[in-house]
Design an enzyme around this catalytic site. Structure first.
Site, PDB file in Angstrom:
ATOM      1  N   ASP A  34     -10.097  -4.095  -4.554  1.00  0.00           N
ATOM      2  CA  ASP A  34      -9.282  -3.057  -3.921  1.00  0.00           C
ATOM      3  C   ASP A  34      -9.475  -1.737  -4.674  1.00  0.00           C
ATOM      4  O   ASP A  34      -9.377  -1.717  -5.906  1.00  0.00           O
ATOM      5  CB  ASP A  34      -7.806  -3.476  -3.985  1.00  0.00           C
ATOM      6  CG  ASP A  34      -6.874  -2.544  -3.219  1.00  0.00           C
ATOM      7  OD1 ASP A  34      -7.285  -1.421  -2.873  1.00  0.00           O
ATOM      8  OD2 ASP A  34      -5.722  -2.944  -2.983  1.00  0.00           O
TER       9      ASP A  34
ATOM     10  N   HIS B 204      -8.119  -5.075  -0.454  1.00  0.00           N
ATOM     11  CA  HIS B 204      -6.899  -4.387  -0.027  1.00  0.00           C
ATOM     12  C   HIS B 204      -6.410  -5.005   1.286  1.00  0.00           C
ATOM     13  O   HIS B 204      -7.187  -5.249   2.201  1.00  0.00           O
ATOM     14  CB  HIS B 204      -7.199  -2.906   0.187  1.00  0.00           C
ATOM     15  CG  HIS B 204      -5.976  -2.080   0.431  1.00  0.00           C
ATOM     16  ND1 HIS B 204      -5.158  -1.655  -0.581  1.00  0.00           N
ATOM     17  CD2 HIS B 204      -5.430  -1.599   1.580  1.00  0.00           C
ATOM     18  CE1 HIS B 204      -4.162  -0.956  -0.081  1.00  0.00           C
ATOM     19  NE2 HIS B 204      -4.296  -0.907   1.229  1.00  0.00           N
TER      20      HIS B 204
ATOM     21  N   SER C 194       0.824  -1.204   0.000  1.00  0.00           N
ATOM     22  CA  SER C 194       0.000   0.000   0.000  1.00  0.00           C
ATOM     23  C   SER C 194       0.863   1.260   0.000  1.00  0.00           C
ATOM     24  O   SER C 194       1.586   1.507  -0.972  1.00  0.00           O
ATOM     25  CB  SER C 194      -0.962  -0.051   1.200  1.00  0.00           C
ATOM     26  OG  SER C 194      -1.977   0.912   1.075  1.00  0.00           O
TER      27      SER C 194
END
Length: 315
Positions: free
Chosen positions: A257, A287, A160
């Site tokens: 995501d 995610h 991320s």
């Protein structure tokens, strides 16, 4: 493909419990504590990947010492050295919250992993965290003999926000060194422009799937405290004018995501620039799937697959 059933069950359990799913109504301090509760607080130590040794330490940084955690695999002889930058929207996360990620990469890629506790926003907005990650990468290159021992296999990785930082580090050192052998980007955020039409997955997957569109705006506003930084290639790496000469990459995205489309767009941009890249989209996953393997077999399989791709890439 339908949402992975174990993931869907956990999301429903959280919704039914009334547990706040969004961080935007609280302070960064409260968000950090909540993130630790959702990760470290519910983690079963028995599920962690076993490695030969784990060592905490500090290294010099541009604004003082940087805490690091070094993971050593159960292997003899030279192995790759991988810098790991944790996720958390540049606002939350630490060495503990992604301890499971670093352990898994250490074991499955068979590499020394150096996890970096870079400075967080809003106390330290862009580019403070990036500067710490750059300093750690240069430090690792200088100390490669006491780390993995193979100067030709220094790499970066992250999930991320950490995926963003990994890509930004790779861009920053492309011409100045040290030379990187690869980058493992787990569902990276690579474009801070607010036009959601650029990446439809931000809208398609922006509610009820752990990371929300509202969360992303909250993280963005804390990290980028000057609007001009939204198009700075050190932040929005997708906008970098020249991607040629970057190290090969493995990019993992999840079907559900909100960051799916921009991560895949970065993979396409790298490929068009002549960079060797492997992009894997994992259907049914959300995610953060790299850290969900303890209760989602599909997530565990995806994490194993990405580590294997990176292990092969690094030779």
């Amino acid at each position: 493909m339908p949402l992975d059933p174990p993931v869907a069950a956990v999301l429903q359990l959280l919704a039914d419990s009334g547990t706040p799913m969004s961080m935007v109504d609280g302070t960064p301090e409260a968000a950090r504590e909540g993130f630790r509760t959702m990760t470290v607080g519910v983690r079963d130590p028995a599920t962690l990947a076993q490695v030969r040794a784990v060592e905490d330490g500090t290294i010099p940084g541009p604004a003082g010492d940087i805490a690091i955690r070094t993971y050593r695999p159960d292997a003899d002889g030279p192995v790759p050295t991988i810098l790991y930058f944790h996720g958390g929207g540049f606002v939350v996360g630490d060495l503990d919250t992604q301890d499971d990620h670093a352990r898994l990469i250490c074991r499955d890629v068979v590499a020394v992993v150096v996890s970096v506790d870079y400075r967080l926003a809003p106390e330290h907005p862009f580019p403070a965290g990036l500067e710490d990650c750059l300093a750690a990468t240069r430090w690792a290159a200088e100390h490669i003999d006491e780390l993995g021992g193979d100067a030709a296999r220094l790499a970066v990785s992250g999930d991320s926000a950490g995926g963003n930082l990994s890509a930004a580090v790779a861009l920053a050192v492309k011409d100045t060194g040290p030379t990187l052998a690869g980058q493992l980007l787990l569902y990276p955020g690579v474009d801070f422009r607010e036009d959601d039409d650029l990446h439809p997955s931000r809208i398609e997957n922006g509610e009820g799937l752990f990371l929300t569109a509202e969360d992303m705006r909250w993280f963005r506003n804390h990290y980028l405290q000057d609007e001009k930084h939204a198009t700075d290639p050190r932040a929005s790496v997708l906008l970098a004018p020249d991607l040629t000469g970057l190290p090969p990459a493995v990019i993992g995205t999840g079907e559900y995501d909100p960051l799916r489309d921009e991560g895949e767009a970065y993979g396409k941009a790298l490929e068009e620039a002549g960079v060797k890249v492997v992009v894997r989209r994992y259907d049914g996953l959300i995610h953060g799937f790299f850290g969900m393997g303890a209760w989602s077999p599909a997530s565990a399989a995806a994490a194993t697959d990405l580590c294997e791709e990176f292990r092969v890439l690094l030779g």
